[in-house]
Motif scaffolding. Sequence first.
Motif, mmCIF file in Angstrom:
data_model
loop_
_atom_site.group_PDB
_atom_site.id
_atom_site.type_symbol
_atom_site.label_atom_id
_atom_site.label_comp_id
_atom_site.label_asym_id
_atom_site.label_seq_id
_atom_site.Cartn_x
_atom_site.Cartn_y
_atom_site.Cartn_z
ATOM 1 N N SER B 131 -29.300 -124.145 7.863
ATOM 2 C CA SER B 131 -30.558 -123.392 7.655
ATOM 3 C C SER B 131 -31.400 -123.234 8.903
ATOM 4 O O SER B 131 -32.577 -122.927 8.808
ATOM 5 C CB SER B 131 -31.453 -124.083 6.615
ATOM 6 O OG SER B 131 -30.775 -124.277 5.428
ATOM 7 N N LEU B 132 -30.805 -123.471 10.067
ATOM 8 C CA LEU B 132 -31.627 -123.494 11.276
ATOM 9 C C LEU B 132 -31.302 -122.298 12.159
ATOM 10 O O LEU B 132 -30.155 -122.109 12.554
ATOM 11 C CB LEU B 132 -31.351 -124.797 12.029
ATOM 12 C CG LEU B 132 -32.403 -125.214 13.040
ATOM 13 C CD1 LEU B 132 -33.694 -125.586 12.341
ATOM 14 C CD2 LEU B 132 -31.890 -126.374 13.867
ATOM 15 N N PRO B 133 -32.319 -121.491 12.497
ATOM 16 C CA PRO B 133 -32.079 -120.403 13.443
ATOM 17 C C PRO B 133 -32.035 -120.950 14.873
ATOM 18 O O PRO B 133 -32.374 -122.106 15.109
ATOM 19 C CB PRO B 133 -33.296 -119.497 13.254
ATOM 20 C CG PRO B 133 -34.393 -120.415 12.829
ATOM 21 C CD PRO B 133 -33.718 -121.527 12.044
ATOM 22 N N MET B 332 -37.311 -115.864 11.813
ATOM 23 C CA MET B 332 -38.131 -116.106 13.004
ATOM 24 C C MET B 332 -37.939 -117.570 13.416
ATOM 25 O O MET B 332 -37.007 -117.888 14.116
ATOM 26 C CB MET B 332 -39.602 -115.835 12.688
ATOM 27 C CG MET B 332 -39.864 -114.429 12.184
ATOM 28 S SD MET B 332 -40.360 -113.311 13.513
ATOM 29 C CE MET B 332 -41.914 -114.034 13.993
ATOM 30 N N PHE B 333 -38.834 -118.458 12.959
ATOM 31 C CA PHE B 333 -38.676 -119.885 13.255
ATOM 32 C C PHE B 333 -39.402 -120.694 12.182
ATOM 33 O O PHE B 333 -40.407 -120.249 11.634
ATOM 34 C CB PHE B 333 -39.200 -120.221 14.659
ATOM 35 C CG PHE B 333 -40.627 -119.812 14.919
ATOM 36 C CD1 PHE B 333 -41.670 -120.700 14.690
ATOM 37 C CD2 PHE B 333 -40.933 -118.549 15.404
ATOM 38 C CE1 PHE B 333 -42.985 -120.326 14.943
ATOM 39 C CE2 PHE B 333 -42.250 -118.171 15.657
ATOM 40 C CZ PHE B 333 -43.278 -119.069 15.435
ATOM 41 N N HIS B 382 -35.694 -108.279 16.982
ATOM 42 C CA HIS B 382 -35.255 -109.675 17.014
ATOM 43 C C HIS B 382 -34.186 -109.933 15.943
ATOM 44 O O HIS B 382 -33.159 -110.557 16.211
ATOM 45 C CB HIS B 382 -36.464 -110.594 16.806
ATOM 46 C CG HIS B 382 -36.119 -112.049 16.778
ATOM 47 N ND1 HIS B 382 -35.597 -112.708 17.879
ATOM 48 C CD2 HIS B 382 -36.192 -112.975 15.797
ATOM 49 C CE1 HIS B 382 -35.379 -113.971 17.565
ATOM 50 N NE2 HIS B 382 -35.731 -114.165 16.318
ATOM 51 N N VAL B 383 -34.422 -109.440 14.725
ATOM 52 C CA VAL B 383 -33.457 -109.672 13.646
ATOM 53 C C VAL B 383 -32.115 -109.036 14.001
ATOM 54 O O VAL B 383 -31.055 -109.644 13.802
ATOM 55 C CB VAL B 383 -33.999 -109.130 12.303
ATOM 56 C CG1 VAL B 383 -32.908 -109.150 11.228
ATOM 57 C CG2 VAL B 383 -35.206 -109.949 11.849
ATOM 58 N N ARG B 384 -32.157 -107.820 14.558
ATOM 59 C CA ARG B 384 -30.919 -107.150 14.965
ATOM 60 C C ARG B 384 -30.156 -107.973 15.994
ATOM 61 O O ARG B 384 -28.950 -108.185 15.896
ATOM 62 C CB ARG B 384 -31.254 -105.779 15.572
ATOM 63 C CG ARG B 384 -30.906 -104.620 14.685
ATOM 64 C CD ARG B 384 -30.924 -103.264 15.371
ATOM 65 N NE ARG B 384 -31.885 -103.093 16.428
ATOM 66 C CZ ARG B 384 -33.118 -102.601 16.281
ATOM 67 N NH1 ARG B 384 -33.564 -102.271 15.074
ATOM 68 N NH2 ARG B 384 -33.926 -102.464 17.309
#
Lengths: 498, 498
Positions: B131-133, B332-333, B382-384
């Motif tokens: 679950s960690l970006p 995002m974070f 950012h998502v892309r």
Amino acid sequence: MGRAAAEAVLALGSPPPGMARGAWLHEALRRAILSGRLKPGTRLPASRDLARQQGVARGTVVAAYEQLAAEGYVVGATGRGTFVARDLPDDLLAVRPASEPPPAALPGCAARFARSPFAGATAPVRPFRASLPDLAAFPLALWTRLAGREARRLGTALLGEIDGVGYLPLRIAIRDHLALARGVECDVGQVAIVASVQQALDLVARLVLAPGDAAWVEDPGYPAARQVLQAAGAQLVAVGVDGQGLDVAAGMVRAPEARLVHLTAGRHAPLGHVLSLDRRLALLRWAGVAGAYVFDDDYDAEHRFADRPLPALKSLDGGDRVIHAGTFSKLMFPGLRLAYAVLPRALAPDFADALSLTARHQPQATQATLAAFMAEGHFARHVRRMRMLYAERAAAFAAAGRREWAGRLVVPPIMAGLDVACRLAGGFDDRAVAAAALAAGITAVPLSRYAVERSDLSGLVLGFGAFEPAGIADAARRLGAVLASAERQPADQPGCSD
Amino acid sequence: MGRAAAEAVLALGSPPPGMARGAWLHEALRRAILSGRLKPGTRLPASRDLARQQGVARGTVVAAYEQLAAEGYVVGATGRGTFVARDLPDDLLAVRPASEPPPAALPGCAARFARSPFAGATAPVRPFRASLPDLAAFPLALWTRLAGREARRLGTALLGEIDGVGYLPLRIAIRDHLALARGVECDVGQVAIVASVQQALDLVARLVLAPGDAAWVEDPGYPAARQVLQAAGAQLVAVGVDGQGLDVAAGMVRAPEARLVHLTAGRHAPLGHVLSLDRRLALLRWAGVAGAYVFDDDYDAEHRFADRPLPALKSLDGGDRVIHAGTFSKLMFPGLRLAYAVLPRALAPDFADALSLTARHQPQATQATLAAFMAEGHFARHVRRMRMLYAERAAAFAAAGRREWAGRLVVPPIMAGLDVACRLAGGFDDRAVAAAALAAGITAVPLSRYAVERSDLSGLVLGFGAFEPAGIADAARRLGAVLASAERQPADQPGCSD
């Protein structure tokens, strides 16, 4: 009279079983406004006509209109009628169902949550809005600089998840501040960061109360606290308040088996009394024997003008029964949305679990910025500076009230805080006066809104902290005119509502 | 073996009536660590000895140790014993009661809140934490610049209270993003900003459930969602999941009268399946007839690698029964702590009241910064960018798993997300393997922890999103060694726990 608006034709239905007609009428009108069925600028029916149409007393309609006015949904002007506000916040208007939503019949806590008093939080900043610090006096540039500096210093460490009870350096700073300013000695493991004192109360109530358990609340007292306790299933027990604060002996007679007490020991909301030492000791003794918890909302005890604040109730709490909660909304600014709770040791792990399960935590960057602001002395300096500023404004407010209100509205000695409960002379209905004040562009909260069982309270809770002395003087003059004109009318026929 | 530590002499008492021995043992040990009675570095008794001392099965002690290990309270090494972790977060250690706290006997929801799985949120960032970006890939400098710019632009307007449902420009940005990325068409008045999807679920459950009402949950499914539903008084009904997602027909047979459904339609947690169109339609048809609400946690559907994501369940929701919730923690974070819910129109006003009464809102400045980040296109960019990065890492992970795990642990095709549920071959106990992996410095969540009634699930939920391909390859090699060694031992005697 210049405002062209067809009178609304309202088909409101009828109240669900068990719902008071007044509350239902208010809610039905609010929903009609929110749904767009009653459009901005629409004139509401005259209270007389709507009362007849709905088969309720005219006073019920007037009270519903006044509450809507106080919340900003409608505006009224003497002799011209009541209109749906033209300047409703856009976001209130966005819910436009294609078809009418079904009548609210939610089986959960919905009815008990009732209306949030915070819906009016975005109301205009103008005299005499209560609970509001002076935002222009906040060192925003310094704050923004610290935020940027902490972001650079912490780098990606700022982006990760933190402990659900909050950013450790902030909890340490709060522990240190409470020891110094409030006489509260605690371990940092007892300190939890929350979004609001309401959040802390909600979680404590859900942790310590079984459905139907009794909880003492102050009468008068803070309505939003009562709403949260009710949503948690508490049976509310109203306990009176006098010059020494909560009448602890009366509480022990009325509900000796209560599991929770909500109070504002450091500065009663809204009357301002400080809970006396005798009563503090009696309350803690009883709580120890009864196994009850005491939730002390220390919401504004630090803005004390003349004397040093009495240490918080928690400082006497040898039996570890007190939850000490406070907010930065008044000491800093309300958009910050940081508050804290100091938990009894036995409750701290469960609170931490409940908080992180139901909310997680407030943003880490905001917590880090406040931690730096506190650790580097800016917080203490700001509170000191604001205390002097608010003392000056309290004095300006008291002087203006004496000058303009001719004994119709009496300002008591103001010892602390951002606002004060002023008593109305006999013959005034405080809701009617508050509605008339609103129509004159002055914000005032009726004191009777804080009452649970008491019916002898009539006054206005007025804020002075956020306003320059000149603005205070001007608004006091205008409120004086409202009072003079309200006095000439019978209290049961306020001119603003139809 | 180099680590000098006296074995702890434990006087844990005995479980309160009605509490399972395993859960009690875990909690008693956790409290002993939190209270400082078990100091960092202390060796815990061998599981065999503690089992005898407490009169429980040895497996019960092993399971409690493993859970403590997974949470970071203890560390174990094969053949050397189990020790209280030396690097416990400081704040865990701060509660040091002068005397032992009384046993938890809170009558409220405490028991139902149970342990929060988020207590481990501050666990080390290392493979294969789920679950960690990737925090290092986030444009922090840009973010900090936007925050400063918004503070200067808004000035004191940034400091005031905002509407309890959130900062309007952010709600507009989210509405626009959802229309584009998830096919969700809604009015901004239906969008509420919350701290977490958990918070939205908690409030919805409290609004729509009466005590004892049935709620469907996925089996397997997200444990924290179940905990929140239980705390709200729901009676949980486990509904199976297969390759098409939630088995809607089974739910309709088991609990046709349920009031609420919790699911992860866009990407099942943790199995990754997408709810099929037939089942979406069947679920919505049933919900409309039953008057049930459907809470769709759209937690990570946008990190989809090969194909375009299916529009969200809410896009089909003509009857307005779906609460569509999502978080920015993964896009995002996680330190941001902003999430959102799109409410059915009939529920939106009640939700707004409940949210502002029990929490108020997230800090205005954080919301304003995200609003600018979204409105100016940085979010979509950012998502892309991250979607491509995570696709590469998913490929690296799958290749490393094929190379290192020799069929003992099978990586399914990874279509989306930051983590994946890998199945263990027969004969492995997933909790034992996870504990052994932890001892080898690798984070892994046993798949069986997600189960409600199912007992056939054995696997590891492993995260790949936050780690460079080299780190993934190295950790995969080490996990391969753990698997090879675990296979040589009987599954009921994991080497790490005494």
